[in-house]
Design a protein around this motif. Structure first.
Motif, PDB file in Angstrom:
ATOM      1  N   VAL A  21      -7.177   6.768  -0.383  1.00  0.00           N
ATOM      2  CA  VAL A  21      -5.901   6.397   0.219  1.00  0.00           C
ATOM      3  C   VAL A  21      -4.848   6.587  -0.858  1.00  0.00           C
ATOM      4  O   VAL A  21      -4.958   6.000  -1.939  1.00  0.00           O
ATOM      5  N   GLU A  46       1.653  10.167   0.471  1.00  0.00           N
ATOM      6  CA  GLU A  46       2.085   8.866  -0.021  1.00  0.00           C
ATOM      7  C   GLU A  46       3.195   8.310   0.867  1.00  0.00           C
ATOM      8  O   GLU A  46       3.746   8.998   1.721  1.00  0.00           O
ATOM      9  N   ALA A  93      -3.120  -2.513  -5.617  1.00  0.00           N
ATOM     10  CA  ALA A  93      -3.754  -2.169  -4.339  1.00  0.00           C
ATOM     11  C   ALA A  93      -4.449  -3.398  -3.773  1.00  0.00           C
ATOM     12  O   ALA A  93      -4.934  -4.254  -4.524  1.00  0.00           O
ATOM     13  N   PHE A 103       5.725  -2.596  -2.078  1.00  0.00           N
ATOM     14  CA  PHE A 103       5.635  -1.467  -2.991  1.00  0.00           C
ATOM     15  C   PHE A 103       6.331  -1.744  -4.318  1.00  0.00           C
ATOM     16  O   PHE A 103       6.235  -0.942  -5.244  1.00  0.00           O
ATOM     17  N   HIS A 139      -0.438   0.153  -5.134  1.00  0.00           N
ATOM     18  CA  HIS A 139       0.477  -0.434  -4.155  1.00  0.00           C
ATOM     19  C   HIS A 139       0.136  -0.061  -2.710  1.00  0.00           C
ATOM     20  O   HIS A 139       1.009  -0.079  -1.838  1.00  0.00           O
ATOM     21  N   SER A 140      -1.121   0.272  -2.442  1.00  0.00           N
ATOM     22  CA  SER A 140      -1.538   0.538  -1.067  1.00  0.00           C
ATOM     23  C   SER A 140      -2.275  -0.663  -0.503  1.00  0.00           C
ATOM     24  O   SER A 140      -2.875  -1.448  -1.251  1.00  0.00           O
ATOM     25  N   ARG A 176       1.000   3.775  -2.367  1.00  0.00           N
ATOM     26  CA  ARG A 176       2.070   3.232  -1.527  1.00  0.00           C
ATOM     27  C   ARG A 176       1.902   3.638  -0.059  1.00  0.00           C
ATOM     28  O   ARG A 176       2.808   4.175   0.564  1.00  0.00           O
ATOM     29  N   CYS A 177       0.718   3.334   0.452  1.00  0.00           N
ATOM     30  CA  CYS A 177       0.414   3.561   1.864  1.00  0.00           C
ATOM     31  C   CYS A 177      -0.101   2.273   2.482  1.00  0.00           C
ATOM     32  O   CYS A 177      -0.581   1.377   1.785  1.00  0.00           O
ATOM     33  N   ILE A 178      -0.016   2.180   3.796  1.00  0.00           N
ATOM     34  CA  ILE A 178      -0.589   1.065   4.548  1.00  0.00           C
ATOM     35  C   ILE A 178      -1.518   1.643   5.600  1.00  0.00           C
ATOM     36  O   ILE A 178      -1.132   2.545   6.354  1.00  0.00           O
TER      37      ILE A 178
END
Length: 229
Positions: free
Chosen positions: A171, A190, A125, A212, A156-157, A174-176
């Motif tokens: 959050v 996600e 992250a 990701f 991985h955000s 795997r989000c932006i």
């Protein structure tokens, strides 16, 4: 005394700081970890293999600071907690004023991190860009009292430049979160691009995005150990 030792450590040559931290401060510092010229005051500090704390950070009044393997805090970040027992947050008796970065998580440059309660970045992250704020306390207007809540950033955000992350939020993985957004609720989806005030889902993201797919050996772009660190 703790602040005096923290100041003394930044005056030492970089090669001496890990040994100083282990022997005189009781920190658990891996031999390959790096400590730049930063003020660090915490009850417990753990730096895993290849972990980096770069220069000119102010990190104070934490119960725990923990960086996993390859995790990084770059430079010019202000990270502040408030020790347990203070009357300010008597309505949040179980709060945990700590900052935890799992393996290869990153905080880049010039961010404000309020750690009156726990802030946890999972693997890979990133709080990216500059000038984001993470808040773990707020004024409950209904009850007219200060309360705290932890903040969690899933693996991985990425939180982009100039975001505000409010207390008690999360959050997902795997989000932006787009630049300038405000997260004031627990996000749930996600693989999603979030944007706005308040941040709302805009579109799904493909799992094939290289961000990701960061591996454990991926080189970081933070560059925290440059000249003068």
């Amino acid at each position: 005394m703790r602040y005096a030792r923290a100041v003394l450590m930044i005056l030492l040559p970089a090669a001496w700081r890990p040994a100083f931290a282990r022997r005189l401060l009781g920190w658990d510092v891996h031999p390959t970890a790096y400590i730049g010229r930063s003020i660090i005051v915490a009850q417990r500090v753990t730096l895993g293999p290849g972990a980096i704390i770069g220069p000119w950070n102010l990190i104070r009044d934490l119960e725990e600071l923990r960086l996993g393997a390859g995790a990084q805090i770059a430079s010019r970040n202000r990270i502040a907690g408030l020790p347990p027992g203070t009357s300010v947050f008597r309505h949040s008796p179980n709060r945990d004023p700590s900052l935890v970065l799992d393996d290869h998580a990153e905080i880049t440059v010039g961010h404000e991190i309020d750690c009156c309660d726990r802030v946890h970045l999972h693997r890979h992250a990133v709080i990216a860009g500059v000038r984001s704020q993470v808040l773990t306390h707020s004024l409950n207007l209904v009850r007219d009292r200060q309360e705290t809540g932890p903040v969690v950033i899933g693996e991985h955000s990425a939180i982009m430049t100039g975001c505000i992350i409010a207390s008690g939020t999360c959050v997902p993985a795997r989000c932006i979160v787009s630049a300038g957004s405000v997260v004031n609720t627990k996000l749930t989806r996600e693989l999603t691009f979030y944007r706005g005030n308040p941040a709302e889902p805009v579109r799904e993201l493909p799992a094939r995005l290289q961000f990701f797919r960061r591996g454990e050996n991926t080189a970081s772009s933070v560059g925290a150990t440059g000249p003068g660190a």
